[in-house]
Scaffold this motif. Sequence first.
Motif, mmCIF file in Angstrom:
data_model
loop_
_atom_site.group_PDB
_atom_site.id
_atom_site.type_symbol
_atom_site.label_atom_id
_atom_site.label_comp_id
_atom_site.label_asym_id
_atom_site.label_seq_id
_atom_site.Cartn_x
_atom_site.Cartn_y
_atom_site.Cartn_z
ATOM 1 N N ILE A 1 0.833 -1.199 0.000
ATOM 2 C CA ILE A 1 0.000 0.000 0.000
ATOM 3 C C ILE A 1 0.868 1.249 0.000
ATOM 4 C CG2 ILE A 1 -1.798 1.254 1.241
ATOM 5 C CD1 ILE A 1 -2.669 -1.454 2.410
ATOM 6 N N SER A 2 1.812 1.315 0.878
ATOM 7 C CA SER A 2 2.645 2.518 0.980
ATOM 8 C C SER A 2 4.088 2.107 1.242
ATOM 9 C CB SER A 2 2.135 3.435 2.101
ATOM 10 O OG SER A 2 2.113 2.731 3.322
ATOM 11 N N LEU A 3 4.601 1.282 0.373
ATOM 12 C CA LEU A 3 5.907 0.686 0.599
ATOM 13 C C LEU A 3 6.701 0.698 -0.696
ATOM 14 C CD1 LEU A 3 7.607 -0.826 2.765
ATOM 15 C CD2 LEU A 3 6.645 -2.949 1.868
ATOM 16 N N SER A 4 7.890 1.287 -0.657
ATOM 17 C CA SER A 4 8.733 1.329 -1.851
ATOM 18 C C SER A 4 9.847 0.298 -1.800
ATOM 19 C CB SER A 4 9.336 2.736 -2.014
ATOM 20 O OG SER A 4 10.080 3.092 -0.865
ATOM 21 N N ALA A 5 10.224 -0.153 -0.610
ATOM 22 C CA ALA A 5 11.323 -1.114 -0.469
ATOM 23 C C ALA A 5 10.918 -2.481 -1.012
ATOM 24 C CB ALA A 5 11.726 -1.227 1.000
ATOM 25 N N ASP A 6 11.902 -3.215 -1.549
ATOM 26 C CA ASP A 6 11.651 -4.582 -2.021
ATOM 27 C C ASP A 6 11.424 -5.506 -0.837
ATOM 28 O OD1 ASP A 6 11.876 -3.963 -4.657
ATOM 29 O OD2 ASP A 6 13.997 -4.474 -4.823
ATOM 30 N N ILE A 7 10.640 -6.548 -1.083
ATOM 31 C CA ILE A 7 10.393 -7.531 -0.025
ATOM 32 C C ILE A 7 10.962 -8.881 -0.439
ATOM 33 C CG2 ILE A 7 8.335 -6.351 0.790
ATOM 34 C CD1 ILE A 7 6.671 -8.516 -0.575
ATOM 35 N N LEU A 8 11.423 -9.628 0.540
ATOM 36 C CA LEU A 8 11.930 -10.984 0.343
ATOM 37 C C LEU A 8 11.198 -11.880 1.334
ATOM 38 C CD1 LEU A 8 13.977 -12.930 -0.987
ATOM 39 C CD2 LEU A 8 15.587 -12.317 0.829
ATOM 40 N N LEU A 9 10.413 -12.794 0.802
ATOM 41 C CA LEU A 9 9.551 -13.633 1.655
ATOM 42 C C LEU A 9 9.933 -15.097 1.498
ATOM 43 C CD1 LEU A 9 6.970 -13.927 3.460
ATOM 44 C CD2 LEU A 9 5.661 -14.113 1.333
ATOM 45 N N ASP A 10 10.139 -15.774 2.613
ATOM 46 C CA ASP A 10 10.404 -17.216 2.623
ATOM 47 C C ASP A 10 9.718 -17.813 3.841
ATOM 48 O OD1 ASP A 10 12.372 -18.155 0.483
ATOM 49 O OD2 ASP A 10 13.386 -16.362 1.244
ATOM 50 N N TYR A 11 8.862 -18.769 3.613
ATOM 51 C CA TYR A 11 8.305 -19.492 4.756
ATOM 52 C C TYR A 11 7.818 -20.874 4.332
ATOM 53 C CZ TYR A 11 3.474 -18.172 3.369
ATOM 54 O OH TYR A 11 2.284 -17.995 2.717
ATOM 55 N N LYS B 1 4.750 -30.608 3.074
ATOM 56 C CA LYS B 1 5.056 -29.207 3.355
ATOM 57 C C LYS B 1 5.194 -28.457 2.031
ATOM 58 C CE LYS B 1 9.995 -30.173 3.927
ATOM 59 N NZ LYS B 1 11.138 -30.092 4.846
ATOM 60 N N VAL B 2 4.974 -27.141 2.092
ATOM 61 C CA VAL B 2 5.108 -26.269 0.926
ATOM 62 C C VAL B 2 6.102 -25.175 1.267
ATOM 63 C CG1 VAL B 2 3.897 -24.853 -0.769
ATOM 64 C CG2 VAL B 2 2.673 -26.642 0.439
ATOM 65 N N LYS B 3 7.077 -24.985 0.400
ATOM 66 C CA LYS B 3 8.064 -23.922 0.583
ATOM 67 C C LYS B 3 7.636 -22.717 -0.251
ATOM 68 C CE LYS B 3 12.082 -22.221 1.916
ATOM 69 N NZ LYS B 3 12.378 -21.914 3.328
ATOM 70 N N ILE B 4 7.337 -21.608 0.416
ATOM 71 C CA ILE B 4 6.929 -20.373 -0.255
ATOM 72 C C ILE B 4 8.135 -19.446 -0.350
ATOM 73 C CG2 ILE B 4 5.303 -18.465 -0.272
ATOM 74 C CD1 ILE B 4 3.953 -21.194 -0.377
ATOM 75 N N SER B 5 8.461 -19.030 -1.569
ATOM 76 C CA SER B 5 9.596 -18.125 -1.778
ATOM 77 C C SER B 5 9.188 -17.032 -2.754
ATOM 78 C CB SER B 5 10.810 -18.883 -2.322
ATOM 79 O OG SER B 5 11.276 -19.841 -1.394
ATOM 80 N N PHE B 6 9.520 -15.797 -2.398
ATOM 81 C CA PHE B 6 9.208 -14.669 -3.270
ATOM 82 C C PHE B 6 10.259 -13.589 -3.082
ATOM 83 C CE2 PHE B 6 7.167 -10.500 -3.936
ATOM 84 C CZ PHE B 6 6.842 -10.639 -5.281
ATOM 85 N N ASP B 7 10.918 -13.212 -4.178
ATOM 86 C CA ASP B 7 11.929 -12.153 -4.172
ATOM 87 C C ASP B 7 11.463 -11.072 -5.144
ATOM 88 O OD1 ASP B 7 14.102 -10.499 -4.251
ATOM 89 O OD2 ASP B 7 15.589 -12.092 -4.548
ATOM 90 N N GLU B 8 11.005 -9.952 -4.590
ATOM 91 C CA GLU B 8 10.424 -8.898 -5.426
ATOM 92 C C GLU B 8 11.447 -8.278 -6.368
ATOM 93 O OE1 GLU B 8 7.430 -5.064 -4.956
ATOM 94 O OE2 GLU B 8 8.817 -5.558 -3.326
ATOM 95 N N SER B 9 12.727 -8.326 -6.007
ATOM 96 C CA SER B 9 13.749 -7.719 -6.852
ATOM 97 C C SER B 9 13.916 -8.463 -8.177
ATOM 98 C CB SER B 9 15.089 -7.683 -6.114
ATOM 99 O OG SER B 9 15.571 -9.006 -5.869
ATOM 100 N N LYS B 10 13.362 -9.673 -8.269
ATOM 101 C CA LYS B 10 13.528 -10.493 -9.473
ATOM 102 C C LYS B 10 12.279 -10.543 -10.348
ATOM 103 C CE LYS B 10 17.017 -13.475 -7.328
ATOM 104 N NZ LYS B 10 17.377 -14.863 -6.959
ATOM 105 N N VAL B 11 11.261 -9.752 -9.999
ATOM 106 C CA VAL B 11 10.028 -9.752 -10.781
ATOM 107 C C VAL B 11 9.672 -8.314 -11.152
ATOM 108 C CG1 VAL B 11 9.160 -11.830 -9.650
ATOM 109 C CG2 VAL B 11 8.528 -9.587 -8.732
ATOM 110 N N LYS B 12 8.718 -8.189 -12.087
ATOM 111 C CA LYS B 12 8.234 -6.872 -12.475
ATOM 112 C C LYS B 12 7.461 -6.260 -11.315
ATOM 113 C CE LYS B 12 5.494 -4.515 -16.014
ATOM 114 N NZ LYS B 12 4.630 -4.701 -17.207
ATOM 115 N N ARG B 13 7.796 -5.041 -10.953
ATOM 116 C CA ARG B 13 7.210 -4.416 -9.768
ATOM 117 C C ARG B 13 5.717 -4.180 -9.944
ATOM 118 N NH1 ARG B 13 10.555 -2.629 -5.911
ATOM 119 N NH2 ARG B 13 8.942 -1.248 -5.100
ATOM 120 N N SER B 14 4.988 -4.387 -8.863
ATOM 121 C CA SER B 14 3.542 -4.184 -8.858
ATOM 122 C C SER B 14 3.114 -3.885 -7.426
ATOM 123 C CB SER B 14 2.837 -5.436 -9.392
ATOM 124 O OG SER B 14 1.441 -5.313 -9.260
#
Length: 582
Positions: free
Chosen positions: A199-209, A223-236
């Motif tokens: 909503i109001s965030l400019s910094a990239d996020i890195l999510l792993d759980y 189990k499911v490994k969730i990984s998301f690196d915003e620096s490697k995708v088109k920003r949205s």
Amino acid sequence: MKNARYFPFERNKYFYGKILSVDDFESEQRYNNNKRRAINKMLHGTGVVCGLNVINIGDGSISIENGLALDNGGREILLEAPILKKLSMFEGFDNDKNASDSSYVYLCIEYEEEEKELVHSIEGNLEGGNSNGKFNKYKESCRLYLDYYDPEEEISEADALYFQTLKLYENSGLIIKQVLPKFVKTGETFNLDIIIEKISLSADILLDYEIGLECLKYHNNEKVKISFDESKVKRSNRYVLSYKIAAKDVVDTDGSCTIKPENFSLKIGKNDCKLNDKKAQEVKIIKDNISEKVIQAYFSKSMDDYVNSIRDKKIYLAKISLIKAGNTYVIDHVENNPFNQRVFNSVLLQGLKKTEKEEIENLKSLCLKSLKDKSSISEKSQEICKELPLDIKSGVEKIEVISGKAGEVVFSKEITHGIGLGNVYITLGIDNESKNEILFGDFNVFEEKMVLPAAKAYKDKGTMIIGIKLLHEIKNQSFNIRWMVYRDAKERTKDVPEITMSIKPDMCDINVLETIYLEAISTGLSDNRCSWKVKEKFGGEIDSNGKYTAPSIPGIYEIVAKSIENPEIEASTFVIVREDEK
């Protein structure tokens, strides 16, 4: 909300000589309003009935069509005439928000009424005024305003019947949600969606759980490994991660998705964020029809549940995306009714039903056409096929080409051809519907330079994929690829897999009175169901779904699973039960 309750239903009784007071007339209005609003709320629901579309006019202005909506209390919200207005003139517009804080805003509508038509009153002065009068009428209208924040709960009442949302994280302008269906059929797959909203965030996020699964599986893992690196995708501002989860072969039990704080890692820029406590969601695994289960759950609610659910739920007319620089903004685009808040009347539902019926009839016609095409083989060819001991399967795969240049390759989804495992032979052809022809082999012979088809068979899976190589640039065109898969029937015996059964986990260690789910894995059986038993007399209990409850006495106990299809096939595992050290 004013007049949040509809009951009791009390109406005036009129009789000759009755003295009427203000309370009597208000009671009459209250009775009619409450009855109508109760029907609106419980029969029709909440949302836009008609109109109220929002259009980007340009120059920072929007137009709102006249229309009607029902709010969560069953009140009618009417916009009598269209409105053309600058976005900055709407209530709630915040010009002080910087660009990162206001990439979009919601236009909302709610019920409003105002007093009007001042008339003389013998009672006295108007409150706060000097005139001897009172307002004579209430004018029902609406209030339009802007909201910069996403809703905290599931807005669409229809979606809420089927799906459940768990908010994993909310802070620093970031929301992470997990969406699951409420019901899933035994053995079937479903989507687990991770929704990331900034909503109001400019910094990239890195999510792993990591999500721990019970009575569910992801590629045969628990189990499911969730990984998301915003620096490697088109920003949205919004990302959706989807994972295909399968329900195990259990019935009438809850599958669970559990996230432990120690398995959760989130970085916002350089800052580490933690999960404060364990999060869990449950999905009901059933063998019945899901629609019937939803209907059953819906009608199991009491009337009080509906009445008490009345709250100031907003109606979101549009999501308006902004491009902002300083105090200047431009409306990028407008998404109408972003949360599908609509009221479907009987006419519309009948139209949708008719459309579905036509689609089913069209599907039947296609199936009949396909059968006729298969029967068009010459009598001689049919005789040869009967004489040869062949297994033959055929079908049609439609491949869509949105846009492609010469030399590019487009693939179909993986197709189960139905012949089985092992060596197969494949013949491909392309429908040329414009000339009522089917082309086989090298199409250049016929000067038909469109696409070149090929197929790849997976011997260990009994599947194949079809690819087409574009021979020139193609846009918005589809190709019907006719395929036939065949093999010598004598090779069938090579495909019969070895019948095996095992139990997962193969050994486990739990405390007294704890529970654990065991799963029987079989190969070579058409029916994967099994019966369970504990070999030792006082070794605990296990149900038909493989849920084992340890006894109160420590020890090593053997669990046996036996195939229902072939009782001679069985497997066993050992459970070590320890005294709870706590």
